[in-house]
Design an enzyme around this catalytic site. Structure first.
Site, PDB file in Angstrom:
ATOM      1  N   SER A  19       0.831  -1.169  -0.094  1.00  0.00           N
ATOM      2  CA  SER A  19       0.138  -0.027   0.021  1.00  0.00           C
ATOM      3  C   SER A  19       0.876   1.150   0.069  1.00  0.00           C
ATOM      4  O   SER A  19       1.795   1.240  -0.753  1.00  0.00           O
ATOM      5  CB  SER A  19      -0.629  -0.039   1.171  1.00  0.00           C
ATOM      6  OG  SER A  19      -2.170   0.810   1.091  1.00  0.00           O
TER       7      SER A  19
ATOM      8  N   ASP B  21      -8.378  -5.525  -5.486  1.00  0.00           N
ATOM      9  CA  ASP B  21      -8.185  -4.587  -4.628  1.00  0.00           C
ATOM     10  C   ASP B  21      -8.651  -3.309  -5.295  1.00  0.00           C
ATOM     11  O   ASP B  21      -8.020  -3.006  -6.284  1.00  0.00           O
ATOM     12  CB  ASP B  21      -6.638  -4.682  -4.431  1.00  0.00           C
ATOM     13  CG  ASP B  21      -6.244  -3.318  -3.657  1.00  0.00           C
ATOM     14  OD1 ASP B  21      -6.969  -2.689  -2.950  1.00  0.00           O
ATOM     15  OD2 ASP B  21      -4.952  -3.288  -3.472  1.00  0.00           O
TER      16      ASP B  21
ATOM     17  N   HIS C  85      -6.018  -6.411  -1.311  1.00  0.00           N
ATOM     18  CA  HIS C  85      -5.162  -5.453  -0.867  1.00  0.00           C
ATOM     19  C   HIS C  85      -3.673  -6.238  -0.447  1.00  0.00           C
ATOM     20  O   HIS C  85      -3.625  -6.831   0.664  1.00  0.00           O
ATOM     21  CB  HIS C  85      -5.459  -4.711   0.180  1.00  0.00           C
ATOM     22  CG  HIS C  85      -4.817  -3.109   0.192  1.00  0.00           C
ATOM     23  ND1 HIS C  85      -4.496  -2.608  -1.055  1.00  0.00           N
ATOM     24  CD2 HIS C  85      -4.230  -2.350   1.148  1.00  0.00           C
ATOM     25  CE1 HIS C  85      -3.926  -1.474  -0.809  1.00  0.00           C
ATOM     26  NE2 HIS C  85      -3.801  -1.433   0.698  1.00  0.00           N
TER      27      HIS C  85
END
Lengths: 414, 414
Positions: free
Chosen positions: B156, B352, B377
């Site tokens: 991320s 995601d 994710h």
């Protein structure tokens, strides 16, 4: 006596010739920059001066961007004739960006150099971010410039900046001509004595006797300087503006030393005024640009003067309240470990004492070292001159060929 | 009713499962960092927390370095099982570095988030410089670590940091595994609606009826929320801690929206507690991390909510006294133009919603995109699990192979 005569000659040659710039056409502009590009505590802005010469620029032609070093930008406008010589050939727009805290690009006016609170934004990282922001702005706002390739040019510290600009922001400049940039003149990368040794070697080539004279001169000057009469004699002989005292003798000796160093750096094949007002060790500050320098009086013609980081740091702490960071530049920019980069020419004149800290061997196919025997401090960046040695003519030819290749590559990617 | 039932289920699954970490062996350490790496005005230091696990490390083995994102570092220690799984196989030392201003790495203690004067050093550039300084320090001080190769890991926003660390400091890390990093979720690079569209698509795959229900729910909630009786009903139905008011209805609706987004991001094949305390848009700040987000209610199941930079900037100016810099990240890190870099894996799970702003196509032989159908994710960064889909098993296999190649290259250069 011989020594003094050489020095007087030297002084003359350094001061009396100023390059005529009236033939250059350019605009002087200012761009609003953030004082701090890396944080949001200080939101103040300052005006960065830059010069644009677009007489020969045609849409599609590149931007040649000079990454200004420590000094008034006109010093580099007037002494980077290569860019002017090439403008028409490349249909290039020339931009010379002044380095923050120099010339007219002073963030805090006359307070700028007073306290760390104002001076503390004088770092190479901030200067690079200025250049990035300025280039982005120019490409956005100049009609037809949105996609043009930008090539960075720079000499000496400006040469470091041009190389770092390419290494750190390869999306901003397609390549860099980094001339006489002592990228390796940092702690642990290069012996501290190499600068003094090259200066000495330069003088040996011309006259070993002269070197011996200079070597002897230090003791002589110190001996003469011991008495008031001697100080008076030195004052008269050297035509000094104010009388020498026992206290200022050390400064005088430093000045003598720096004069020899200057001469070695700027021994161009023709008279120039370049570098006169600069200190011998550019942007010597007590922060990140810690460039170890020493002499031992055996391999060189200077008084023994060892490099002492501890002492240096103590002085910085006392004078400025900062601790120097001798490894910072390597951490930030890679030191010797930069072979991951691309499209940089490292050119070095072998007479130039700074070449000792330069990159003298190609690191890859596109990180090319160009050695220029018989040349001094970034001679290749100067205008072509009838007195240029063949080595510098050849170097410029190579540089031109390589930059054309970069431009060709950049255009084929569009 | 169906909607509420799904939500209650969801709440349960998000909160009740906490990964058992007692089996992990590590040391918790602190390193003194400069608050400002790019200037000398502020000389203050802060303590950065980091975790070392060296049980399986053997001299010559690499360092796997997690570039911490916005959150307590243990969130990433506990949810990056891949590094723990690989430690023995690679004889690797694991380091997890906490991001400044999160967890226990707070420069100005409880004042840190109060005013810009304290918060203004929360930038990705400063965080990267923290990592550079920490890695350099560890290599210098850990016996046998001086020349070991370092590989960056991150997911991320942490994945952005790992990629940027490699792009900006390739002399510090030999490569980066950048998982689910929305590197292109910035102004002008990616349509602002893509996040909402992918969330919606995820739900459509499971149940088109559900999507219609959610779509209808916004009007329903607003209608019910118009009366005091309705607000009371919502308070009871959603088990809210404090009673809904007309003023807090908007927050409640935002919370509903973010819940669907969370679910799409964290729809792992097995229960986890990961991401619970995080906002939907990581490190949304009014400075450089301006990540445009919008929905139009047609291509997605949310209320129309256009992206309005002007309004956004006005709010930032009012709340914080800063002007956001929507193009800063591109200027600094290259945006789409990063093909000059090398040795980065960009992995993205196609479920995601952040993958919309991810790099989904390889940019060169060593800038490799790995697409993971059916994954959310940064699922690839988690420990191997019997319920992993084959796609993530294959992705991890590829990642391992590529990292081994980097290590091999790095060693052959020594």
């Amino acid at each position: 006596m011989k020594l003094i005569w050489i020095m007087l000659m030297l002084n003359l040659s350094l001061i009396d010739f100023v390059q005529n710039t009236s033939s250059l056409e350019y605009k002087i502009l200012y761009f609003k920059q953030k004082v701090d590009h890396f944080g949001y505590v200080n939101s103040e802005m300052y005006m960065q001066r830059y010069i644009i010469a677009d007489k020969h620029w045609r849409p599609g032609g590149p931007m040649f961007f000079y990454t200004g070093n420590e000094g008034d930008i006109f010093m580099f406008v007037n002494n980077t004739g290569l860019m002017w010589d090439w403008a028409q050939k490349f249909k290039a727009m020339l931009v010379f960006a002044e380095h923050r805290y120099y010339g007219n690009s002073i963030p805090y006016r006359n307070k700028s150099y007073d306290e760390l609170q104002y001076l503390g934004y004088l770092t190479s990282e901030q200067a690079l971010a200025d250049f990035v922001t300025l280039i982005t702005y120019l490409k956005l706002t100049i009609k037809g410039a949105a996609d043009i390739p930008v090539v960075a040019f720079g000499g000496s510290y400006g040469g470091m900046l041009s190389a770092w600009l390419r290494l750190k922001y390869p999306h901003i400049v397609i390549g860099a001509l980094s001339s006489s940039a002592p990228l390796l003149q940092f702690t642990g990368l290069t012996p501290c004595g190499i600068f003094s040794e090259i200066v000495t070697k330069d003088f040996v080539q011309v006259s070993p006797t002269c070197v011996q004279l200079i070597k002897d001169s230090w003791i002589a000057v110190r001996r003469v300087g011991k008495t008031d009469k001697g100080l008076k004699w030195l004052t008269t002989r050297f035509n000094l503006c104010s009388s020498l005292t026992h206290e200022s003798l050390e400064d005088f000796i430093s000045w003598l030393k720096e004069t020899w160093q200057f001469l070695a750096m700027t021994d161009y094949p023709y008279p120039t005024s370049f570098l006169v007002p600069l200190p011998a060790y550019p942007i010597k500050s007590c922060t990140e640009m810690v460039m170890p320098m020493c002499s031992d009086g055996r391999k060189d013609m200077f008084e023994p003067n060892p490099w002492n980081l501890t002492q240096y740091a103590q002085k910085c702490s006392k004078d400025w309240g900062v601790t120097p960071e001798p490894y910072k530049i390597q951490e930030m920019f890679g030191g010797r470990n930069i072979s991951f980069g691309s499209n940089i020419i490292f050119s070095n004149g072998l007479l130039d004492p700074w070449s000792g800290g330069g990159i003298l061997k190609s690191l890859s196919e596109s990180l090319v070292a160009i050695i220029i025997p018989g040349a001094t401090h970034h001679l290749d960046l100067r205008s072509a001159n009838s007195r240029d040695p063949p080595s510098v003519i050849k170097a410029r030819y190579l540089e031109e060929k390589i930059i054309k290749k970069w431009l060709h590559q950049a255009r084929s990617l569009q």
